[in-house]
Design a protein around this motif. Structure first.
Motif, PDB file in Angstrom:
ATOM      1  N   CYS A 168       0.388  -1.259   0.000  1.00 50.44           N
ATOM      2  CA  CYS A 168      -0.351   0.384   0.109  1.00 50.44           C
ATOM      3  C   CYS A 168       1.156   1.210  -0.075  1.00 50.44           C
ATOM      4  O   CYS A 168       1.729   1.239   1.035  1.00 50.44           O
ATOM      5  CB  CYS A 168      -0.522  -0.210   1.134  1.00 50.44           C
ATOM      6  SG  CYS A 168      -1.809   1.371   1.573  1.00 50.44           S
ATOM      7  N   TRP A 192       5.285   1.908   0.616  1.00 47.77           N
ATOM      8  CA  TRP A 192       4.704   0.351   1.577  1.00 47.77           C
ATOM      9  C   TRP A 192       5.399  -0.128   2.778  1.00 47.77           C
ATOM     10  O   TRP A 192       4.770  -0.217   3.330  1.00 47.77           O
ATOM     11  CB  TRP A 192       4.631  -0.652   0.588  1.00 47.77           C
ATOM     12  CG  TRP A 192       5.739  -1.251  -0.206  1.00 47.77           C
ATOM     13  CD1 TRP A 192       5.945  -0.756  -1.767  1.00 47.77           C
ATOM     14  CD2 TRP A 192       6.527  -2.413  -0.051  1.00 47.77           C
ATOM     15  NE1 TRP A 192       7.908  -1.613  -1.457  1.00 47.77           N
ATOM     16  CE2 TRP A 192       7.953  -2.679  -0.176  1.00 47.77           C
ATOM     17  CE3 TRP A 192       6.461  -2.696   1.357  1.00 47.77           C
ATOM     18  CZ2 TRP A 192       8.730  -3.211  -0.136  1.00 47.77           C
ATOM     19  CZ3 TRP A 192       7.863  -3.670   1.951  1.00 47.77           C
ATOM     20  CH2 TRP A 192       8.789  -3.802   1.438  1.00 47.77           C
ATOM     21  N   GLU A 199       0.794  -1.431   7.045  1.00 49.77           N
ATOM     22  CA  GLU A 199       1.455  -0.999   5.955  1.00 49.77           C
ATOM     23  C   GLU A 199      -0.172  -0.240   5.124  1.00 49.77           C
ATOM     24  O   GLU A 199      -0.031   0.179   4.028  1.00 49.77           O
ATOM     25  CB  GLU A 199       1.880  -2.058   5.096  1.00 49.77           C
ATOM     26  CG  GLU A 199       3.282  -2.123   5.949  1.00 49.77           C
ATOM     27  CD  GLU A 199       4.182  -3.784   4.598  1.00 49.77           C
ATOM     28  OE1 GLU A 199       3.027  -4.067   3.785  1.00 49.77           O
ATOM     29  OE2 GLU A 199       4.996  -3.970   4.799  1.00 49.77           O
ATOM     30  N   LYS A 211      -6.249  -3.491   0.775  1.00 50.44           N
ATOM     31  CA  LYS A 211      -5.373  -2.100   1.482  1.00 50.44           C
ATOM     32  C   LYS A 211      -6.741  -1.701   2.037  1.00 50.44           C
ATOM     33  O   LYS A 211      -6.312  -0.942   2.778  1.00 50.44           O
ATOM     34  CB  LYS A 211      -4.039  -1.631   0.345  1.00 50.44           C
ATOM     35  CG  LYS A 211      -3.767  -3.123  -0.025  1.00 50.44           C
ATOM     36  CD  LYS A 211      -2.956  -3.350   0.573  1.00 50.44           C
ATOM     37  CE  LYS A 211      -2.293  -4.395   0.225  1.00 50.44           C
ATOM     38  NZ  LYS A 211      -1.375  -5.451   0.215  1.00 50.44           N
TER      39      LYS A 211
END
Length: 554
Positions: free
Chosen positions: A100, A129, A163, A211
């Motif tokens: 992400c 990320w 993340e 995500k």
């Protein structure tokens, strides 16, 4: 298939951690005709903001979004030129990104770091990320979700990662409320780059699901968000929510500005964005249940499609249509693999080894690998935990850290290097076994990514897993996967599985396990698993050390 008499081409653009790659692919057969790479000028920002003396805390990892646009300006035209094709024959392009990776923007897509008053504010930059500084926020999200019995938590193996979108967004709010207030959109980089290409902001189903905690058509409730922080109540409504596009569908058409950047025809189709790992499944022809693709680079992401919904402990998520439309897509991962080996080479190898590698005309990685390649399994007496960047699966805890056991005064650098390779393989086995215990057996393990070139490493993985390894034919798996999605979005193929059959490719059982090594690695793996459960699920010494480090640094 609607392919004319003239050859047609698509462009796949893979935005990695350190660079972006453009690949020109022939639609009819997936032939790769030209490629080019542009290194990000600012790389990964983890020490100080560019052009300032603003220092960053540990666990931060930022990037500059202008570096991504430079890939469009340089890599794409060079790839087309190297392919020797007429740009007029390009019918579409598609992109993939690390995830992400989040970009805070104004309503028109302008990144906040390009707004003068925020130029020296770290929270205005892209959070890569591997930005792990939001662990405290992730812990609170997880604790609250468990306490409230939120139904979506099980879809992510019981844990939301530091993340991901919500943890990073909450960190931004709590640490830089003025930046949060100025931010109109909290955008995945995978969608931001498509926005720049088309002028249209469409969320992709992959990052929204994996995500962004988007399950069954909705995000976490405003009541949940308010319980985290009153000013977080409208996060989804005001900052995050956007129409979601199916993978392989058109997101829009190339604008005149983007056509000038890339040298491609204005108006060609641009596919919905995607993630580097998930898009690689198409390049591997891994579209059936039980085919697990491991994208092995600085980190490793494991993706697999399934024909039913199962909640797997410690996984990164299961998303309907997250890899292939019409199937449930499963994701797991290891936060550090190539990064760990790189850390060792850059920081722990004696000068004499570096000089010997130079004398032999090989890299230090190749030199260390060769020195220990023929050593009997276990002869180094070492076991490591591969948590230099924390643990993504199956513990989902970035407060965890690396561990070595068995060191002595006779331990050699090449033995340490090999033990690190083995540790990453043990981590992969933990993931495979967790899938199997949950009723999702891995029937084929398919490897792709930069680590594929290390044949010794790949054989170790086969031996540790105790199963054959297939390999993706293309050395540019994500970029080829994006090109396949571009062909589908442009209407050349009806769906991704059909396009993958024509344009992708893999070598089945490229590596086979050696029975004697399998038995020896089973013994080491039992020790790894004991250490994994003790330090990951029991003793909190690693978390305490992280806390001491933060206090000392402050």
């Amino acid at each position: 298939m609607t392919i004319g008499e003239r050859p047609q081409y698509v462009v796949g653009i893979d935005f990695g951690t350190l660079s972006g790659r453009a690949l020109v692919v022939r639609v009819q057969d997936g032939a790769e005709l030209g490629t080019a790479v542009t290194e990000y000028a600012h790389g990964v920002i983890d020490a100080a903001l560019p052009g300032t003396d603003r220092r960053l805390s540990r666990d931060w990892a930022l990037q500059v979004p202008a570096d991504y646009v430079e890939v469009l300006r340089t890599a794409v035209p060079r790839a087309v030129a190297s392919a020797g094709i007429d740009p007029a024959d390009v019918i579409g392009l598609a992109t993939d990104f690390t995830a992400c990776t989040m970009v805070p923007t104004l309503a028109d897509g302008t990144p906040l770091c390009e707004v003068p008053r925020f130029a020296d504010e770290p929270h205005a930059y892209v959070k890569l990320w591997k930005h792990h500084a939001a662990q405290a926020q992730a812990d609170r999200i997880n604790d609250l979700a468990k306490a409230r019995g939120e139904p979506w938590l099980g879809r992510y193996g019981g844990f939301i990662s530091s993340e991901w979108e919500f943890a990073k967004g909450l960190q931004l709010l709590e640490e830089a409320p003025d930046v949060y207030a100025a931010m109109d959109r909290w955008v995945e980089a995978a969608d931001w780059i498509v926005w720049q290409l088309t002028g249209t902001y469409v969320r992709n189903a992959c990052t929204a699901g994996y995500k962004g905690i988007h399950q069954d058509g909705r995000y976490p409730s405003e009541e949940f968000l308010a319980a985290l922080h009153p000013d977080f109540t409208g996060f989804v409504r005001d900052k995050l929510d956007q129409p979601i596009g199916e993978l392989g569908a058109p997101a829009g058409r190339l604008t005149a500005r983007a056509a000038a950047w890339t040298g491609l025809p204005e108006g060609i189709v641009v596919a919905v964005g995607n993630v580097d790992a998930h898009v690689s499944a198409a390049a591997a022809q891994a579209v059936e249940p039980g085919q697990l693709v491991a994208i092995m680079g600085t980190s490793t992401c494991h993706v697999m499609s399934g024909d039913r919904l199962v909640e797997v402990p410690g996984m990164c998520g299961v998303v309907d249509g997250g890899i292939i439309a019409g199937r449930h897509g499963y994701e797991a991962g290891q936060s550090g693999v190539g990064d760990i080996l790189g850390w060792f080479v850059e920081n722990q190898v004696p000068p004499a080894y570096v000089q010997s590698a130079e004398a032999e005309g090989v890299s230090v990685h190749e030199y260390l690998t060769a020195l220990s390649a023929d050593d009997p399994v276990g002869s180094h007496g070492l076991v490591a935990l591969d948590w230099w960047s924390g643990n993504r699966s199956v513990l989902v805890d970035h407060e965890l850290s690396g561990l070595f056991i068995g060191m002595s005064l006779t331990t050699r650098p090449e033995e340490i290097y090999r033990a690190l390779v083995e540790a990453t393989a043990f981590g992969a086995r933990m993931i495979v076994e967790t899938f199997a215990r949950s009723g999702l057996p891995v029937r084929e393990f398919i490897a792709t990514g930069g680590l594929l070139k290390n044949r010794t490493l790949m054989q170790i993985y086969s031996d540790v897993l105790g199963m054959p390894l297939s390999t993706v034919v293309s050395q540019q798996g994500p970029a080829l996967g994006s090109a396949i999605h571009a062909a589908v979005a442009a209407g050349a193929y009806p769906d991704v599985p059909t396009a993958a059959a024509a344009m992708g490719g893999r070598v089945t059982d490229a590596y086979r396990p050696k029975p004697a090594n399998v038995a020896a690695y089973d013994r080491l793996y039992r020790i790894y698993r004991e250490l994994h459960d003790h330090f990951g699920r029991g003793d909190d010494v690693m978390r305490r050390l992280k806390a001491i480090r933060r206090e000392a640094s402050a």
